[in-house]
Every structure is written in C-alpha cells, then in structure tokens.
Design a protein around this motif. Structure first.
Motif, PDB file in Angstrom:
ATOM      1  N   GLN A 115       0.831  -1.213   0.000  1.00  0.00           N
ATOM      2  CA  GLN A 115       0.000   0.000   0.000  1.00  0.00           C
ATOM      3  C   GLN A 115       0.865   1.261   0.000  1.00  0.00           C
ATOM      4  OE1 GLN A 115      -0.526   2.241   2.799  1.00  0.00           O
ATOM      5  NE2 GLN A 115      -2.168   3.428   1.846  1.00  0.00           N
ATOM      6  N   SER A 163      -9.145  -9.200  -2.189  1.00  0.00           N
ATOM      7  CA  SER A 163      -8.462  -7.903  -2.179  1.00  0.00           C
ATOM      8  C   SER A 163      -7.040  -8.025  -2.702  1.00  0.00           C
ATOM      9  CB  SER A 163      -8.453  -7.322  -0.759  1.00  0.00           C
ATOM     10  OG  SER A 163      -9.760  -7.064  -0.296  1.00  0.00           O
ATOM     11  N   PHE A 204      -5.403  -6.514  -6.193  1.00  0.00           N
ATOM     12  CA  PHE A 204      -4.233  -5.631  -6.123  1.00  0.00           C
ATOM     13  C   PHE A 204      -3.115  -6.139  -7.035  1.00  0.00           C
ATOM     14  CE2 PHE A 204      -0.255  -4.035  -4.463  1.00  0.00           C
ATOM     15  CZ  PHE A 204      -0.541  -2.700  -4.255  1.00  0.00           C
ATOM     16  N   THR A 252      -1.627  -4.070 -10.187  1.00  0.00           N
ATOM     17  CA  THR A 252      -0.198  -3.744 -10.216  1.00  0.00           C
ATOM     18  C   THR A 252       0.441  -4.226 -11.508  1.00  0.00           C
ATOM     19  OG1 THR A 252      -0.151  -3.976  -7.805  1.00  0.00           O
ATOM     20  CG2 THR A 252       1.955  -3.909  -8.927  1.00  0.00           C
ATOM     21  N   SER A 292      -5.683   1.589  -9.255  1.00  0.00           N
ATOM     22  CA  SER A 292      -4.704   1.297  -8.215  1.00  0.00           C
ATOM     23  C   SER A 292      -5.138   1.878  -6.874  1.00  0.00           C
ATOM     24  CB  SER A 292      -3.335   1.852  -8.617  1.00  0.00           C
ATOM     25  OG  SER A 292      -2.360   1.543  -7.658  1.00  0.00           O
ATOM     26  N   ALA A 304      -7.722  -0.548  -5.565  1.00  0.00           N
ATOM     27  CA  ALA A 304      -7.161  -1.824  -5.131  1.00  0.00           C
ATOM     28  C   ALA A 304      -6.310  -1.695  -3.874  1.00  0.00           C
ATOM     29  CB  ALA A 304      -6.322  -2.420  -6.267  1.00  0.00           C
ATOM     30  N   ALA A 305      -5.688  -0.526  -3.655  1.00  0.00           N
ATOM     31  CA  ALA A 305      -4.803  -0.352  -2.499  1.00  0.00           C
ATOM     32  C   ALA A 305      -5.563  -0.082  -1.209  1.00  0.00           C
ATOM     33  CB  ALA A 305      -3.823   0.792  -2.765  1.00  0.00           C
ATOM     34  N   MET A 347      -5.491  -2.733   1.564  1.00  0.00           N
ATOM     35  CA  MET A 347      -4.189  -3.219   2.004  1.00  0.00           C
ATOM     36  C   MET A 347      -3.821  -2.736   3.401  1.00  0.00           C
ATOM     37  SD  MET A 347      -3.169  -5.203  -0.396  1.00  0.00           S
ATOM     38  CE  MET A 347      -4.919  -5.578  -0.665  1.00  0.00           C
TER      39      MET A 347
END
Length: 522
Positions: A20, A79, A83, A87, A106, A109-110, A113
């Motif tokens: 993250q 999750s 991610f 990425t 992004s 998705a982060a 984290m």
C-alpha cells in the motif's frame, strides 16, 4: 500462537503495508522522472496522484461493511488478488492517459491493504498486547512506505523508468499474495449489514471526499483562484457531503453516526489528528521539497531516507514499549516537543545546506511521527468502544480520513504557503537590487563574464547577467520561504503542545475538585 507462526503473520503485515505504501509514494517521490517518461508536464503528472487519491480516501467506509457481510477470508483473498492484477497493469502503461486509468484502479485496489496490514499484525498478538504492541507495529509498518520509496527508487528507475518502479512492487505484491493464502486470519461472524441506503450514502460520500482530495492535490499547481473548475469540483464535493449528512441524520441505523462525530470529544480528536498531519508534512513536503528545489535528486538523499526509515522503526518500537492506558498525553507531549526541535533546526537552512545537515532534525521528526499515532488511535478506539461496538465504524472513518485527506491537506497548505512566501521574498530582494549599486553592478559583470567568449554585444551580455542574477534571487527567495515554512510548522506544533498541556491541566484540576466533597464528607 507459536513464535514462528506469529513472526510469519508480522512479516505478512509488513508486506501488505509496503504494497500500500509503495503504491502511493513511488509516484509522488519520482514525479519529475515519471513525467519525462510519460511525456507529460508537471501539472499533467500531478493528475496521477489525484487519480489515485480520488477513490482511495473513501473506500475504507465501504470495505468495513463488505468485510462483515461477506467474510474476512473472502475479503482478504479477493483484495490481494485484485491488487496484484492492477499492479501488473502498470507494465502496460505507455502514455499519460493509460497511466491515469491504471492509477485510478490502483487507488481502489490499495484501499484494503492498510486494513489487512492492521489485521495481520494484530493477529500475531494476544488480546492484552493488541492495542499497545500490535497497534504500534502496524502503524509503523504503514509509515515506512514514504522513506523506502525514496530509498529504492533511484535504482528502480535505472532498470526501466516507469516500469522499473513497479517491478519491485509486483514482487512484493506477489509475496503478499502468497502470505494471505497461506496464513488465514481468524474468521469473524458474518452479518447482513449492507442496506441499499448505505450504498446511496456511500456514493455521495465517495463523490464528496474524492473531489475534495482532487482539489487539494491539484489546487496548488493550477492555483486556487486561477482555474474555475477547481471551484466547481469543490462545490459539488461539499454539496454531496451535505446531502449525505442530511440522509444519515434521518436514518434509524445510519452508516455514520453524525451526531457522535459532531460531539466535542470527536471534534477535538479530529482536530488534533489534522494538526499533527499538517505538522508532519514538514518532512514529506518540506525537507524533501527543499532539497529538490536546490536541484538534488533522490539518489543524493538516500542516506537521509535511510535515517528516516531507521528513526521511524525506532519510534514505533519505543512507542510499543512505553504505551499504556493513561500515558497518551505524555507521549503526545514528547512527540510534539521533538517536532518543534526538528522544525526549528531546519529553519536555519541556506542554499549550501545539504542532507547531512538535516540528519538529526529529520530523525527527530520521523521518531515523533511514529510516537504520536499509536496512542491517538488507541485512545480513539477506547472512546468508541465506550459508546458501543457500532461506533467503531464511525471512529475508523474519522481516523483514516484524517490520515488520507489530512496528508493531502498538509501538503496543500505547505505548498501554498511556500508559493506565497517565495513571491514575497522575490519582491523584497528585488527591491534591494538597484542597478546603480556598485555591488550589484559587480555581480552582474561577474555573471555575464561566463558568456564573454561567445558574445561580443555588451547589451546581450548584460541581459544574460540579469537573467542569471534573477535565478539566484529566485533560489534565495525559495530558501527563505522554506525557512518560513519550517518555523511556521514549529509554531503550530508549539501551539498544539500548549493546548495539550492546558487540556491536561484543566482535566487534572477538575478531577481534583470533584474529589473535594467526598473528602469533606469523609
């Protein structure tokens, strides 16, 4: 839990926190290099940070309920899978437009984290140590992303510019992916907690927070009053948040308890966290921005980044060792005192100052940052638990919002203050430079002498000397502006320290007075 298994969970927490932190900081730490690779201007490259922050600042609100309804295991596995896929998309970016799309996803998705990093760190400790050791180490892990990004990015850029930055992040994401699937978290009871009105409220909050974060990110580079669309975005954001508040106030089971969030204790807590985030921007936007303004690159600041990294780890370990209920004010006083000392030390910089002169001051600030947040979060959690488990969601939103939007707000304030003070100092220095002054004439002659072999026209030589002198004036004005910013941050930290001391004193006097009648009766 056996020691080896606990260590594996702690390592998984570190990997998740770094995925993250690096995703957010690899761009901001290398914006000049990335804009060259993408063929973008500085203003256009800043949209990469805005696209990331827009969805990221509000998703924690939705993810808590999603995790409760669909299960922690499913949440964690999905999750980290999303991610990793996002990425990998960075490897296919070739221009600014595709980069903006990837950065937006992004940011989405982060968002899980950081919470997964928390949960994996807390999993490794027994309940009695979760709120001191576990919480301190989890927050320390999250703080490592910024200095680590500056430390490793020069070598990664040599591998392959934009793509090189994300080769390392993909590797860490793949390791985190394996850790999540090999180390399951303790399952939590599921409950159907998502109502269709929650979706409506969240979408309004997401629009409001996202547009506000974008305005704070872009306002300084496009300037606040020069771009009308900034005002339109901010107005829409405020309107969306206002509608969400009205809807939440008229619900029996709201997504957020607005009345509790508006209480004196929560407002005081939120204000303290925001002030701290603004003060901590002395390091992220102040010191590193100062050296970049002097022309230094990240590879020339690697030792400084390493010292900040070590100081953050040391501060987190120290906080874990001393943090106990009731010690929060004392820890915060120490942290604010260290911030004041560090900022005052930085306020004496010159154009000859180099990273070595700021090793101690930046170490103090990094240590203070790691020392401040864990007690603040622990006391906030206790405050929420006293009201009931349903208030934890509202508290988490307060904490994460102050950390995400607060960080952007701090950078915006420092950047705006810098622009204002630079213009002031440029004008002030220019007023003292008179062409008839012998010293000014001598400096112009020295500066223009560098072109004497290639230019014979004296008027052109004099014009080149004026240009070079103007560059020196701008450089000195920038240094003076950063000194003003450092000292202003020190004053803000001193104000916060004085307010904290007064608050503790008032509480102590009130507690003593409340025991007087009981003593008299006895």
């Amino acid at each position: 839990m056996p020691a080896l298994r606990a260590a594996c969970y702690m390592l998984a927490s570190l990997l998740l926190a770094l995925t993250q932190g690096l995703g957010m900081n690899l761009i901001s730490a290398n914006l000049p290099q990335i804009q060259g690779a993408l063929g973008a201007t500085t203003n256009e490259a800043t949209w990469l940070m805005a696209a990331y922050m827009a969805p990221n600042v509000s998703l924690a609100l939705a993810l808590i309920k999603i995790r409760t309804q669909y299960g922690l295991r499913n949440f964690a596995e999905l999750s980290i899978l999303v991610f990793v896929l996002v990425t990998l998309m960075h490897l296919f970016v070739e221009d600014l437009h595709s980069a903006l799309i990837v950065r937006f996803f992004s940011g989405i998705a982060a968002a899980p984290m950081s919470s997964l990093g928390f949960l994996y760190m807390l999993e490794a400790f027994p309940p009695a140590k979760k709120l001191n050791i576990g919480l301190s180490l989890a927050l320390t892990n999250i703080s490592l992303g910024a200095p680590l990004a500056r430390l490793i990015s020069p070598d990664l850029l040599m591998i392959g510019q934009w793509h090189g930055l994300y080769v390392f992040e993909i590797a860490i994401a793949m390791m985190a992916f394996a850790a999540v699937y090999l180390l399951p978290l303790t399952p939590q009871p599921r409950a159907k907690v998502i109502h269709w009105r929650d979706v409506v409220s969240y979408l309004l909050i997401a629009v409001g927070f996202g547009l506000t974060a974008m305005v704070l990110t872009l306002g300084r580079v496009y300037w606040w009053f020069e771009a009308p669309w900034l005002g339109i975005m901010l107005a829409i954001g405020i309107a969306a948040i206002t509608v969400a508040i009205v809807l939440e106030l008229n619900r029996e089971s709201p997504l957020l308890d607005i009345r509790w969030l508006a209480s004196r204790e929560v407002v005081h807590f939120t204000g303290a966290l925001l002030i701290f985030r603004i003060v901590l921007s002395e390091q992220t936007s102040g010191a590193f921005g100062f050296f970049q303004a002097l022309g230094l690159q990240n590879d020339q600041m690697q030792v400084l980044s390493l010292i900040i990294l070590a100081a953050s780890v040391t501060g987190g370990l120290a906080c874990a060792a001393v943090m106990k209920p009731g010690r929060e004010p004392a820890i915060h006083m120490v942290a604010l005192a260290l911030l004041i000392i560090g900022a005052v030390m930085d306020g004496r910089a010159t154009n000859l100052t180099r990273p070595a002169e700021m090793y101690l001051s930046q170490a103090l600030i990094a240590f203070a940052g790691a020392l401040f947040l864990p007690p603040a979060m622990a006391s906030g959690l206790m405050m929420a638990l006293k009201k009931g488990p349903t208030y934890i969601l509202s508290f988490v939103i307060v904490f994460l919002t102050t950390q995400s939007i607060g960080g952007v707000l701090g950078s915006a304030i420092v950047g705006t203050f810098m622009t204002w003070r630079t213009k002031f100092h440029v004008q002030d220095l220019a007023n003292h430079l008179i062409s008839t002054d012998p010293l000014v004439a001598q400096r112009l002659s020295q500066l223009s002498g560098a072109y004497g072999r290639v230019m014979t026209d004296k008027s052109l030589l004099n014009a080149e000397g004026i240009v070079l002198l103007g560059q020196q004036v701008n450089r000195e004005a920038t240094v003076l502006a950063y000194n003003d910013a450092f000292l202003a941050i020190a004053l803000l930290a001193a104000f916060a320290l004085a307010a904290l001391i007064a608050h503790v004193a008032v509480r102590a006097i009130g507690a003593r007075l409340s025991t007087v009648p009981e003593t008299a009766v006895a």
